[in-house]
Design an enzyme around this catalytic site. Sequence first.
Site, PDB file in Angstrom:
ATOM      1  N   ASN A  95       0.829  -1.204   0.000  1.00  0.00           N
ATOM      2  CA  ASN A  95       0.000   0.000   0.000  1.00  0.00           C
ATOM      3  C   ASN A  95       0.866   1.258   0.000  1.00  0.00           C
ATOM      4  OD1 ASN A  95      -2.058  -1.790   0.115  1.00  0.00           O
ATOM      5  ND2 ASN A  95      -2.473  -1.535   2.293  1.00  0.00           N
ATOM      6  N   ASP A  97      -0.563   4.226   0.822  1.00  0.00           N
ATOM      7  CA  ASP A  97      -1.369   5.241   1.517  1.00  0.00           C
ATOM      8  C   ASP A  97      -0.812   5.680   2.873  1.00  0.00           C
ATOM      9  OD1 ASP A  97      -2.022   3.064   3.196  1.00  0.00           O
ATOM     10  OD2 ASP A  97      -3.958   2.729   2.215  1.00  0.00           O
ATOM     11  N   HIS A 112       5.789  -0.609  -2.829  1.00  0.00           N
ATOM     12  CA  HIS A 112       5.357   0.142  -4.008  1.00  0.00           C
ATOM     13  C   HIS A 112       5.488   1.642  -3.829  1.00  0.00           C
ATOM     14  CE1 HIS A 112       2.805  -3.530  -5.450  1.00  0.00           C
ATOM     15  NE2 HIS A 112       4.091  -3.668  -5.680  1.00  0.00           N
ATOM     16  N   CYS A 141      16.865  21.363 -10.384  1.00  0.00           N
ATOM     17  CA  CYS A 141      16.974  21.393 -11.855  1.00  0.00           C
ATOM     18  C   CYS A 141      15.720  21.952 -12.531  1.00  0.00           C
ATOM     19  CB  CYS A 141      17.260  19.995 -12.389  1.00  0.00           C
ATOM     20  SG  CYS A 141      15.901  18.845 -12.119  1.00  0.00           S
ATOM     21  N   GLY A 178      -5.333  -9.079   2.983  1.00  0.00           N
ATOM     22  CA  GLY A 178      -5.966  -8.213   1.981  1.00  0.00           C
ATOM     23  C   GLY A 178      -5.187  -7.993   0.711  1.00  0.00           C
ATOM     24  N   SER A 180      -4.581  -9.605  -3.327  1.00  0.00           N
ATOM     25  CA  SER A 180      -4.936 -10.619  -4.319  1.00  0.00           C
ATOM     26  C   SER A 180      -3.693 -11.437  -4.667  1.00  0.00           C
ATOM     27  CB  SER A 180      -5.516  -9.962  -5.574  1.00  0.00           C
ATOM     28  OG  SER A 180      -4.622  -8.994  -6.078  1.00  0.00           O
ATOM     29  N   ASN A 204      -8.374 -12.853   4.303  1.00  0.00           N
ATOM     30  CA  ASN A 204      -9.010 -12.275   3.115  1.00  0.00           C
ATOM     31  C   ASN A 204     -10.413 -12.865   3.047  1.00  0.00           C
ATOM     32  OD1 ASN A 204      -9.767 -11.575   0.410  1.00  0.00           O
ATOM     33  ND2 ASN A 204      -7.603 -11.433  -0.143  1.00  0.00           N
ATOM     34  N   PRO A 205     -11.451 -12.025   2.935  1.00  0.00           N
ATOM     35  CA  PRO A 205     -12.802 -12.597   2.865  1.00  0.00           C
ATOM     36  C   PRO A 205     -13.000 -13.476   1.636  1.00  0.00           C
ATOM     37  CG  PRO A 205     -12.876 -10.165   2.899  1.00  0.00           C
ATOM     38  CD  PRO A 205     -11.437 -10.560   2.947  1.00  0.00           C
ATOM     39  N   GLU A 206     -12.182 -13.242   0.593  1.00  0.00           N
ATOM     40  CA  GLU A 206     -12.305 -14.020  -0.644  1.00  0.00           C
ATOM     41  C   GLU A 206     -11.102 -14.956  -0.789  1.00  0.00           C
ATOM     42  OE1 GLU A 206     -14.767 -13.278  -2.885  1.00  0.00           O
ATOM     43  OE2 GLU A 206     -15.515 -11.572  -1.708  1.00  0.00           O
TER      44      GLU A 206
HETATM   45  P1  OAD Z   1      -6.084  -5.889  -4.970  1.00  0.00           P
HETATM   46  O1  OAD Z   1      -7.106  -4.833  -5.202  1.00  0.00           O
HETATM   47  O2  OAD Z   1      -5.559  -6.633  -6.145  1.00  0.00           O
HETATM   48  O3  OAD Z   1      -6.647  -6.991  -3.954  1.00  0.00           O
HETATM   49  C1  OAD Z   1      -7.268  -6.616  -2.769  1.00  0.00           C
HETATM   50  C2  OAD Z   1      -7.601  -7.880  -1.989  1.00  0.00           C
HETATM   51  O4  OAD Z   1      -8.132  -7.474  -0.730  1.00  0.00           O
HETATM   52  C3  OAD Z   1      -8.641  -8.783  -2.637  1.00  0.00           C
HETATM   53  O5  OAD Z   1      -8.160 -10.131  -2.646  1.00  0.00           O
HETATM   54  C4  OAD Z   1      -9.880  -8.657  -1.732  1.00  0.00           C
HETATM   55  O6  OAD Z   1     -10.611  -9.893  -1.629  1.00  0.00           O
HETATM   56  C5  OAD Z   1      -9.233  -8.324  -0.401  1.00  0.00           C
HETATM   57  N1  OAD Z   1     -10.087  -7.566   0.535  1.00  0.00           N
HETATM   58  C6  OAD Z   1     -11.077  -6.696   0.244  1.00  0.00           C
HETATM   59  N2  OAD Z   1     -11.605  -6.186   1.375  1.00  0.00           N
HETATM   60  C7  OAD Z   1     -10.912  -6.729   2.404  1.00  0.00           C
HETATM   61  C8  OAD Z   1     -10.970  -6.590   3.821  1.00  0.00           C
HETATM   62  N3  OAD Z   1     -11.846  -5.769   4.407  1.00  0.00           N
HETATM   63  N4  OAD Z   1     -10.098  -7.296   4.580  1.00  0.00           N
HETATM   64  C9  OAD Z   1      -9.199  -8.137   3.994  1.00  0.00           C
HETATM   65  N5  OAD Z   1      -9.108  -8.304   2.664  1.00  0.00           N
HETATM   66  C10 OAD Z   1      -9.946  -7.615   1.882  1.00  0.00           C
HETATM   67  O7  OAD Z   1      -4.897  -5.187  -4.122  1.00  0.00           O
HETATM   68  P2  OAD Z   1      -3.381  -5.618  -3.949  1.00  0.00           P
HETATM   69  O8  OAD Z   1      -3.245  -7.099  -3.847  1.00  0.00           O
HETATM   70  O9  OAD Z   1      -2.843  -4.790  -2.847  1.00  0.00           O
HETATM   71  O10 OAD Z   1       0.165  -1.495  -7.230  1.00  0.00           O
HETATM   72  O11 OAD Z   1      -2.764  -5.123  -5.310  1.00  0.00           O
HETATM   73  C11 OAD Z   1      -1.388  -5.201  -5.514  1.00  0.00           C
HETATM   74  C12 OAD Z   1      -0.914  -3.990  -6.310  1.00  0.00           C
HETATM   75  O12 OAD Z   1      -1.626  -3.908  -7.540  1.00  0.00           O
HETATM   76  C13 OAD Z   1      -1.159  -2.669  -5.626  1.00  0.00           C
HETATM   77  O13 OAD Z   1      -0.149  -2.314  -4.712  1.00  0.00           O
HETATM   78  C14 OAD Z   1      -1.179  -1.715  -6.778  1.00  0.00           C
HETATM   79  C15 OAD Z   1      -1.971  -2.522  -7.777  1.00  0.00           C
HETATM   80  O14 OAD Z   1      -1.738  -2.221  -9.107  1.00  0.00           O
HETATM   81  C16 OAD Z   1       0.578  -0.248  -7.476  1.00  0.00           C
HETATM   82  O15 OAD Z   1      -0.135   0.717  -7.416  1.00  0.00           O
HETATM   83  C17 OAD Z   1       1.997  -0.167  -7.846  1.00  0.00           C
END
Ligand code: OAD
Length: 235
Positions: A95, A97, A112, A141, A178, A180, A204-206
Amino acid sequence: MTLYPAEYTRIVVFTGAGMSAESGVPTYRGRGGTWERYQWEEYACQEAFERDPEGVLRFHALRRQAVLQCKPHAGHEAIVQLEKNHGSVTVVTQNIDGMHQRAGSRNVIELHGSLWRLRCPDHGVIDDVGERYTTDHCDRCGGWLRPDIVWFCDNLDEAVVDRALTAISSCDLLVSIGTSGVVWPAAGFPVAARENGAQCVEINPEETDMSYLYETAIREPAALCLPNLFDYKLL
Ligand code: OAD
């Protein structure tokens, strides 16, 4: 499920966008995800920045404003408590953020990059933490400053990846929350941890494409699960 941190020597908490979802920060994939609403080709790659630096900076300024409206949740706080109660906890996050740091986490590796830094390709990185950018040009610059984020088609910072992999390949508990898990090197993390004999837990809920790499899955949202996950009693 209950985890007893005292049973482990080195703990890594690995987080993705789902960790911030209950704070109100949208995830990237899935319904309502950032990449469903916006084309990354227009906002999240070097080519887009070279074409339209103002537009790309405006997009990231809006993301900063949105994040500032959000607050860390009880799950972030549970991770801070884990750090306070255990001698070796590393948070590795995808993240950008800054939510873990806002909650009080100290040992955070940002794979990231960060929304709260800007970078000149020739003169390095500056912290810039407000709602608005203090500047968008390098004072040495005069060139455009770009967000210090790993965009699509960018390479990850090797030193940062090395630090993350060192922590992950030497931990004995990996708690992944959380994500994917589809983006490299995240996909390899549970493999590296398991090679060291670590217990790997997915929150992860999914179910994800990477779920099979974790021996335990907790199908709950982070803010619900984390506050009750750790028990600091000595067994
Ligand atoms: P994703 O958006 O790909 O995946 C988010 C995951 O969080 C999913 O598997 C959801 O099921 C899960 N999720 C949703 N709500 C949740 C909750 N309340 N508690 C727990 N899990 C929950 O996000 P990332 O895997 O972080 O890169 O994505 C990886 C990278 O892809 C990011 O850092 C970003 C993106 O492109 C950059 O910006 C460089």
